[in-house]
Design an enzyme around this catalytic site. Structure first.
Site, PDB file in Angstrom:
ATOM      1  N   GLY A  37      37.844  43.060  54.361  1.00 20.92           N
ATOM      2  CA  GLY A  37      37.628  42.140  53.246  1.00 20.92           C
ATOM      3  C   GLY A  37      37.034  40.845  53.752  1.00 20.92           C
ATOM      4  O   GLY A  37      37.405  39.755  53.326  1.00 20.92           O
ATOM      5  N   CYS A  38      36.074  40.962  54.654  1.00 17.49           N
ATOM      6  CA  CYS A  38      35.551  39.784  55.360  1.00 17.49           C
ATOM      7  C   CYS A  38      34.743  38.844  54.475  1.00 17.49           C
ATOM      8  O   CYS A  38      34.553  37.675  54.821  1.00 17.49           O
ATOM      9  CB  CYS A  38      34.714  40.223  56.567  1.00 17.49           C
ATOM     10  SG  CYS A  38      33.240  41.193  56.169  1.00 17.49           S
ATOM     11  N   ASN A  39      34.246  39.318  53.329  1.00 14.78           N
ATOM     12  CA  ASN A  39      33.445  38.457  52.462  1.00 14.78           C
ATOM     13  C   ASN A  39      34.247  37.806  51.337  1.00 14.78           C
ATOM     14  O   ASN A  39      33.693  37.065  50.524  1.00 14.78           O
ATOM     15  CB  ASN A  39      32.277  39.243  51.859  1.00 14.78           C
ATOM     16  CG  ASN A  39      31.225  39.580  52.897  1.00 14.78           C
ATOM     17  OD1 ASN A  39      31.137  38.920  53.931  1.00 14.78           O
ATOM     18  ND2 ASN A  39      30.443  40.621  52.650  1.00 14.78           N
ATOM     19  N   SER A  63      53.373  41.596  54.043  1.00 12.83           N
ATOM     20  CA  SER A  63      53.987  40.385  53.515  1.00 12.83           C
ATOM     21  C   SER A  63      53.232  39.945  52.279  1.00 12.83           C
ATOM     22  O   SER A  63      52.001  39.943  52.269  1.00 12.83           O
ATOM     23  CB  SER A  63      53.968  39.265  54.565  1.00 12.83           C
ATOM     24  OG  SER A  63      54.567  38.097  54.057  1.00 12.83           O
ATOM     25  N   HIS A  80      48.743  30.205  39.641  1.00 11.42           N
ATOM     26  CA  HIS A  80      47.599  30.529  40.488  1.00 11.42           C
ATOM     27  C   HIS A  80      46.288  30.291  39.735  1.00 11.42           C
ATOM     28  O   HIS A  80      46.280  30.090  38.524  1.00 11.42           O
ATOM     29  CB  HIS A  80      47.661  31.994  40.963  1.00 11.42           C
ATOM     30  CG  HIS A  80      48.645  32.221  42.067  1.00 11.42           C
ATOM     31  ND1 HIS A  80      49.978  32.466  41.824  1.00 11.42           N
ATOM     32  CD2 HIS A  80      48.495  32.237  43.419  1.00 11.42           C
ATOM     33  CE1 HIS A  80      50.606  32.627  42.978  1.00 11.42           C
ATOM     34  NE2 HIS A  80      49.737  32.496  43.952  1.00 11.42           N
ATOM     35  N   THR A 110      47.854  42.286  47.605  1.00 11.85           N
ATOM     36  CA  THR A 110      49.001  42.329  46.702  1.00 11.85           C
ATOM     37  C   THR A 110      48.690  43.207  45.496  1.00 11.85           C
ATOM     38  O   THR A 110      47.589  43.730  45.345  1.00 11.85           O
ATOM     39  CB  THR A 110      49.377  40.914  46.241  1.00 11.85           C
ATOM     40  OG1 THR A 110      48.256  40.310  45.573  1.00 11.85           O
ATOM     41  CG2 THR A 110      49.778  40.056  47.435  1.00 11.85           C
ATOM     42  N   ASN A 134      53.247  37.021  51.203  1.00 16.01           N
ATOM     43  CA  ASN A 134      52.751  35.670  51.471  1.00 16.01           C
ATOM     44  C   ASN A 134      52.853  35.405  52.961  1.00 16.01           C
ATOM     45  O   ASN A 134      53.893  35.645  53.569  1.00 16.01           O
ATOM     46  CB  ASN A 134      53.565  34.638  50.683  1.00 16.01           C
ATOM     47  CG  ASN A 134      52.941  33.260  50.687  1.00 16.01           C
ATOM     48  OD1 ASN A 134      52.787  32.646  51.735  1.00 16.01           O
ATOM     49  ND2 ASN A 134      52.568  32.772  49.514  1.00 16.01           N
ATOM     50  N   MET A 135      51.783  34.909  53.550  1.00 14.79           N
ATOM     51  CA  MET A 135      51.724  34.749  55.002  1.00 14.79           C
ATOM     52  C   MET A 135      52.129  33.357  55.472  1.00 14.79           C
ATOM     53  O   MET A 135      52.178  33.099  56.672  1.00 14.79           O
ATOM     54  CB  MET A 135      50.301  35.037  55.498  1.00 14.79           C
ATOM     55  CG  MET A 135      49.763  36.406  55.112  1.00 14.79           C
ATOM     56  SD  MET A 135      50.820  37.760  55.660  1.00 14.79           S
ATOM     57  CE  MET A 135      50.683  37.593  57.439  1.00 14.79           C
ATOM     58  N   LYS A 179      42.707  35.168  39.882  1.00 21.33           N
ATOM     59  CA  LYS A 179      43.700  36.100  40.437  1.00 21.33           C
ATOM     60  C   LYS A 179      43.909  37.268  39.486  1.00 21.33           C
ATOM     61  O   LYS A 179      44.122  37.079  38.281  1.00 21.33           O
ATOM     62  CB  LYS A 179      45.020  35.374  40.692  1.00 21.33           C
ATOM     63  CG  LYS A 179      46.059  36.237  41.406  1.00 21.33           C
ATOM     64  CD  LYS A 179      47.260  35.403  41.848  1.00 21.33           C
ATOM     65  CE  LYS A 179      48.329  36.255  42.502  1.00 21.33           C
ATOM     66  NZ  LYS A 179      47.822  36.971  43.705  1.00 21.33           N
TER      67      LYS A 179
END
Length: 251
Positions: A8-10, A109, A143, A87, A111-112, A147
């Site tokens: 998901g680099c972009n 997780s 949010h 998520t 949330n990181m 989202k």
């Protein structure tokens, strides 16, 4: 040096993490994966993991729930640990995560951030005291308007931490508009707000007789999630199969 693939680099978080990695001497991004293709990075970008030919020590995932199945299949086949940050996973996908963790290291997780995971620890300690005193428990999360999932994975993680400390006796309620009755005591209300560019706000409200205690977390930039994901990646590289979370990283 930990070699990392950014899945998901972009995306918003992918770009944040790539920039943060440039400042860290202990980890490097060796490849990216994104359905939208290259974005002028100094590493190869593949449209899917099926096309990926780059070896790595760990994958960090900030993509989409729809990509989780293919991601887990790749990681188990290649024996590559994965930091799973997407998520909105379904019950079936959560079962897949658990099955994959029996073959490869998976850190999941909702949330990181260090702050949120510290809040989870605190909630496990104080919730039984508030519940015994008859306090009602509500969670409000806010949010940005882009989202997709609701409520947030973090809100559910907060609710779960409370519920586990209360022997899983609480029911989750997301909407009260269809009922006309007094609030049952053994429930956790979870409300979601979507608007503007809010990065992430979470309030856990303990409402008692004539007093209210609110425990809050505010995210002012996505960098806090990126920093946590990078620390998780460095922690997970080389780990044996199992299901890990941020409490293992912060221990």
């Amino acid at each position: 040096m930990t070699k990392m693939i950014m899945h998901g680099c972009n995306g918003r978080m992918g770009k944040v993490i790539i920039d943060l990695v440039k400042e860290d001497n202990d980890i490097e991004v060796v490849a990216g994966v994104d359905a939208f293709g290259d974005n002028n990075y100094d590493f190869p970008v593949y449209r899917s993991l099926d096309e990926c030919t780059t070896d790595a020590d760990v994958i960090v995932d900030f993509s989409n729930a729809s990509a989780v199945e293919g991601l887990l299949n790749y990681c188990t086949a290649k024996n590559v640990p994965v930091v799973l940050c997407s998520t909105g996973l379904s019950e079936n996908q959560l079962k897949m995560v658990k099955e994959a963790s029996s073959k490869v290291a998976v850190l999941k997780s909702a949330n990181m951030s260090v702050g949120v995971n510290a809040l989870i620890k605190v909630l496990k300690e104080v919730s039984p005291m508030f519940a015994a005193a008859g306090f009602d428990i509500e969670i409000v999360e806010k949010h940005h308007n882009q989202k997709l999932d609701s409520p947030s994975g973090t809100a559910i993680a907060l609710a779960d931490s409370i519920n586990e400390s209360l022997n899983n006796e609480m029911d989750y309620v997301y909407d009260r508009s269809t009922r006309r009755e007094k609030r049952p005591q053994k429930e956790i209300g979870i409300s979601a707000v979507r608007g503007g560019t809010i990065v992430g706000d979470h309030d856990v409200i303990f409402a008692g007789h004539d007093e209210v205690v609110t425990l809050s977390h505010r995210a002012y930039s996505r960098a806090i999630f990126g920093k946590g994901a990078i620390e998780a990646a460095k922690f997970l590289a080389g780990k044996s199969a199992g299901l890990y979370d941020m409490s293992d990283v912060l221990a």
